[in-house]
Motif scaffolding. Structure first.
Motif, mmCIF file in Angstrom:
data_model
loop_
_atom_site.group_PDB
_atom_site.id
_atom_site.type_symbol
_atom_site.label_atom_id
_atom_site.label_comp_id
_atom_site.label_asym_id
_atom_site.label_seq_id
_atom_site.Cartn_x
_atom_site.Cartn_y
_atom_site.Cartn_z
ATOM 1 N N ILE A 29 0.839 -1.197 0.000
ATOM 2 C CA ILE A 29 0.000 0.000 0.000
ATOM 3 C C ILE A 29 0.880 1.256 0.000
ATOM 4 O O ILE A 29 0.635 2.213 -0.738
ATOM 5 C CB ILE A 29 -0.936 0.007 1.219
ATOM 6 N N GLY A 30 1.907 1.245 0.831
ATOM 7 C CA GLY A 30 2.815 2.390 0.891
ATOM 8 C C GLY A 30 3.484 2.635 -0.437
ATOM 9 O O GLY A 30 3.617 3.789 -0.874
ATOM 10 N N TYR A 31 3.900 1.573 -1.118
ATOM 11 C CA TYR A 31 4.532 1.720 -2.430
ATOM 12 C C TYR A 31 3.585 2.398 -3.415
ATOM 13 O O TYR A 31 3.973 3.338 -4.116
ATOM 14 C CB TYR A 31 4.952 0.355 -2.968
ATOM 15 N N PHE A 68 9.978 3.250 7.397
ATOM 16 C CA PHE A 68 9.017 2.666 6.466
ATOM 17 C C PHE A 68 9.443 2.939 5.025
ATOM 18 O O PHE A 68 9.440 2.043 4.172
ATOM 19 C CB PHE A 68 7.632 3.258 6.737
ATOM 20 N N GLY A 69 9.842 4.176 4.739
ATOM 21 C CA GLY A 69 10.315 4.525 3.407
ATOM 22 C C GLY A 69 11.544 3.732 3.017
ATOM 23 O O GLY A 69 11.671 3.257 1.883
ATOM 24 N N ILE A 73 11.888 1.043 -0.194
ATOM 25 C CA ILE A 73 12.933 1.100 -1.214
ATOM 26 C C ILE A 73 13.717 -0.214 -1.250
ATOM 27 O O ILE A 73 14.019 -0.736 -2.332
ATOM 28 C CB ILE A 73 13.883 2.284 -0.951
ATOM 29 N N ASN A 74 14.038 -0.759 -0.078
ATOM 30 C CA ASN A 74 14.732 -2.052 -0.023
ATOM 31 C C ASN A 74 13.907 -3.148 -0.694
ATOM 32 O O ASN A 74 14.427 -3.967 -1.462
ATOM 33 C CB ASN A 74 15.003 -2.428 1.438
ATOM 34 N N HIS A 75 12.608 -3.165 -0.387
ATOM 35 C CA HIS A 75 11.705 -4.162 -0.955
ATOM 36 C C HIS A 75 11.626 -3.997 -2.474
ATOM 37 O O HIS A 75 11.653 -4.983 -3.219
ATOM 38 C CB HIS A 75 10.323 -4.013 -0.326
ATOM 39 N N PRO A 133 19.411 7.622 5.546
ATOM 40 C CA PRO A 133 19.186 6.185 5.332
ATOM 41 C C PRO A 133 18.500 5.887 4.003
ATOM 42 O O PRO A 133 18.870 4.941 3.305
ATOM 43 C CB PRO A 133 18.298 5.785 6.510
ATOM 44 N N MET A 134 17.521 6.697 3.632
ATOM 45 C CA MET A 134 16.832 6.479 2.368
ATOM 46 C C MET A 134 17.753 6.791 1.188
ATOM 47 O O MET A 134 17.732 6.101 0.172
ATOM 48 C CB MET A 134 15.552 7.315 2.305
ATOM 49 N N ARG A 135 18.577 7.818 1.320
ATOM 50 C CA ARG A 135 19.530 8.139 0.263
ATOM 51 C C ARG A 135 20.501 6.983 0.042
ATOM 52 O O ARG A 135 20.797 6.604 -1.107
ATOM 53 C CB ARG A 135 20.320 9.411 0.612
ATOM 54 N N LYS A 136 20.988 6.414 1.126
ATOM 55 C CA LYS A 136 21.957 5.325 1.021
ATOM 56 C C LYS A 136 21.365 4.094 0.352
ATOM 57 O O LYS A 136 22.023 3.431 -0.465
ATOM 58 C CB LYS A 136 22.486 4.959 2.410
#
Length: 210
Positions: A29-31, A68-69, A73-75, A133-136
């Motif tokens: 859902i978040g995606y 969560f973000g 991104i990892n997923h 963290p999201m940038r990395k």
């Protein structure tokens, strides 16, 4: 060829979700919401309301919206890696593998159907200065794809399906193509036309010897 639609976690009604499905359902859902609206425009309440999941369940799996973000991104890149591996495993020339990869990018980045578009394109500029963290994790995803492209280019040189230019390493060529496509995708969103994608598609196919 007809394609039968299979259900995903985002198709499951809230009443049907088991505790083991909750994290995957929230990510799905978040995606969809973030791919449509962007990270900052989507609040936790909207995610919970859309998913039909209580607030406590969200914080059981994710310490914050940023976490969560990062998980989304990892997923996304885990699934993206699986797609690259599927393309790479085909019994076709390396040139055809590269062609198929960029053909898919071209098709999904054209106007319409926001949730099908590349999450990287949507989030890159938005979160780069907002969340380390999201940038990395975005950067790691970039590198994953560039490495795959470089491997296919080297294989193309070996099977003579991709022209080898003098004094250009495979990694450099992969970066040039990837950066060009990422930039074209961003400009396509801004201009609301497919011209940038068509231009970079012509450039790439020419350089790969098509």
């Amino acid at each position: 060829m007809s394609i039968t639609k299979t259900s995903t976690s985002s198709d499951i009604a809230p009443s049907d979700i088991t505790p083991l499905d909750t994290r995957a359902h929230l990510l799905a859902i978040g995606y969809q919401l973030i791919a449509q609206k962007g990270f900052t425009a989507v609040g936790i309440k909207q995610i919970l309301d859309t998913a039909g999941v209580p607030k406590g369940s969200f914080y059981h799996y994710f310490a914050s919206k940023e976490a969560f973000g990062e998980a989304i991104i990892n997923h996304y890149f885990t699934k993206y890696k699986n797609r690259l591996e599927t393309i790479g495993a085909q019994d076709i020339s390396a040139q055809q593998k590269i062609y198929d990869y960029f053909q898919s990018w071209y098709d999904t980045q054209q106007n319409g159907c926001d949730h099908e578009k590349c999450l990287v394109v949507k989030l890159s500029a938005e979160v780069a200065d907002m969340s380390e963290p999201m940038r990395k994790v975005l950067y790691a995803g970039y590198q994953q794809t560039i490495s795959w492209l470089a491997e296919q280019i080297k294989a193309g040189w070996a099977d003579n399906s991709v022209p080898k230019l003098d004094n250009i390493a495979a990694e450099s060529m992969a970066k040039r193509w990837y950066f060009a496509w990422l930039g074209a995708s961003l400009i396509a969103k801004i201009s609301q036309t497919n011209t940038p994608l068509a231009e970079v598609w012509q450039m790439t196919t020419t350089e790969m010897g098509r």
